[in-house]
Enzyme design. Sequence first.
Site, PDB file in Angstrom:
ATOM      1  N   ASP A  14      85.308   8.066  33.673  1.00  0.00           N
ATOM      2  CA  ASP A  14      84.167   8.898  33.265  1.00  0.00           C
ATOM      3  C   ASP A  14      83.789   8.506  31.835  1.00  0.00           C
ATOM      4  OD1 ASP A  14      82.280  11.142  33.500  1.00  0.00           O
ATOM      5  OD2 ASP A  14      83.535  12.127  32.009  1.00  0.00           O
ATOM      6  N   SER A  15      82.590   8.920  31.428  1.00  0.00           N
ATOM      7  CA  SER A  15      82.165   8.649  30.057  1.00  0.00           C
ATOM      8  C   SER A  15      83.067   9.370  29.051  1.00  0.00           C
ATOM      9  CB  SER A  15      80.726   9.118  29.872  1.00  0.00           C
ATOM     10  OG  SER A  15      80.667  10.512  30.091  1.00  0.00           O
ATOM     11  N   CYS A  77      81.991  10.304  37.612  1.00  0.00           N
ATOM     12  CA  CYS A  77      80.870  10.504  36.700  1.00  0.00           C
ATOM     13  C   CYS A  77      79.595  10.296  37.503  1.00  0.00           C
ATOM     14  CB  CYS A  77      80.971   9.467  35.578  1.00  0.00           C
ATOM     15  SG  CYS A  77      79.566   9.419  34.472  1.00  0.00           S
ATOM     16  N   GLU A 164      81.935  18.405  25.359  1.00  0.00           N
ATOM     17  CA  GLU A 164      82.751  17.444  24.596  1.00  0.00           C
ATOM     18  C   GLU A 164      83.246  18.069  23.291  1.00  0.00           C
ATOM     19  OE1 GLU A 164      83.443  13.726  25.036  1.00  0.00           O
ATOM     20  OE2 GLU A 164      83.151  14.250  27.136  1.00  0.00           O
ATOM     21  N   CYS A 198      77.009  16.909  37.339  1.00  0.00           N
ATOM     22  CA  CYS A 198      77.618  16.197  36.205  1.00  0.00           C
ATOM     23  C   CYS A 198      79.030  16.741  36.109  1.00  0.00           C
ATOM     24  CB  CYS A 198      76.852  16.468  34.916  1.00  0.00           C
ATOM     25  SG  CYS A 198      77.732  15.897  33.440  1.00  0.00           S
ATOM     26  N   HIS A 200      81.045  17.073  33.817  1.00  0.00           N
ATOM     27  CA  HIS A 200      81.385  17.904  32.659  1.00  0.00           C
ATOM     28  C   HIS A 200      81.072  19.389  32.906  1.00  0.00           C
ATOM     29  CE1 HIS A 200      81.491  14.138  30.403  1.00  0.00           C
ATOM     30  NE2 HIS A 200      81.865  14.779  29.317  1.00  0.00           N
TER      31      HIS A 200
HETATM   32  N1  DGL Z   1      80.266  13.352  33.278  1.00  0.00           N
HETATM   33  C1  DGL Z   1      79.157  12.535  33.478  1.00  0.00           C
HETATM   34  C2  DGL Z   1      78.386  12.832  34.709  1.00  0.00           C
HETATM   35  O1  DGL Z   1      78.960  13.310  35.675  1.00  0.00           O
HETATM   36  C3  DGL Z   1      78.343  12.001  32.343  1.00  0.00           C
HETATM   37  C4  DGL Z   1      78.113  12.804  31.153  1.00  0.00           C
HETATM   38  C5  DGL Z   1      77.529  12.012  30.035  1.00  0.00           C
HETATM   39  O2  DGL Z   1      78.252  11.188  29.487  1.00  0.00           O
HETATM   40  O3  DGL Z   1      76.348  12.209  29.708  1.00  0.00           O
HETATM   41  O4  DGL Z   1      77.211  12.578  34.781  1.00  0.00           O
END
Ligand code: DGL
Length: 281
Positions: A14-15, A77, A164, A198, A200
Amino acid sequence: MLEPSQKGAIGLFDSGFGGLTILKEVVKLLPQYDYIYLGDNARAPYGTRSFETVYHYTAQAVEALFKMGSPLVILACNTASAKALRTIQQNDLLILDPTRRVLGVIRPTVELLPMISKNGHVGIFATKGTVASSSYPLEIAKLHGEKNFKVSQVACPMWVPMVENNELSGEGASFFVRKYIDELFTQDPEIDTIILGCTHYPLLEPLIKRYLPDGVNLISQGNIVAHSLKEYLQRHVDIENRLTIGGQITYLTTEQSDYFEKIAEIFMGSSLSANHFDFVE
Ligand code: DGL
């Protein structure tokens, strides 16, 4: 070409921290395997980056996880799944090692929709990149037919920085949660199901639920991806045979490891130890 891999851990990428919401559920359901989690925290967020950049970063991560021996990598991600998965599956795998596999998180989520939405009005909260790619509306139309679902999308660029930075409650967080919910229901007041598109966003779930109209279903992906992985491994015994068993989780981050550990512990609900990782350009 890489050396043919013997056995290895399941790689998750993931990012940043978001993929931990996937890892947590996967480990709960499939605790026997080894896992390597790679978070590119130093270059997060990905959601506002160009197609080329997300593809380049994601391809780097997949290659790195392959070099660590992973026969199977999950792009935990949505942004990477939306912008890089297809090219990696169709081009990079052939060059790197066609016997390995890379899976994403969008398709398993979309597959479940008919079981959850009663009226076919679906909302997507996702990053700017995922929304711009139209991956969700396209995949929904492809799997379930164009006329059966009305899909509305809202990009939530403030939510990943909030997660984050562990800003999960309080007035500021509430403001940005209400803002995007209002935008979604302005597009379609009849929405009965929302996908948190997403990885996150599940950290904001308690706050999102507080401001959602009653009766609206909220879909998080962790559990869905875990069950879909279990079924995948039952169907692909060749890949399953190449996974190491031991229940060990290795955490790697492109940021400082102590920073990663502090926030990752909130995601995983227990203390953990991480190592710093640098991509070799
Ligand atoms: N967690 C990621 C997603 O599912 C990306 C979040 C990001 O880095 O902008 O899209």
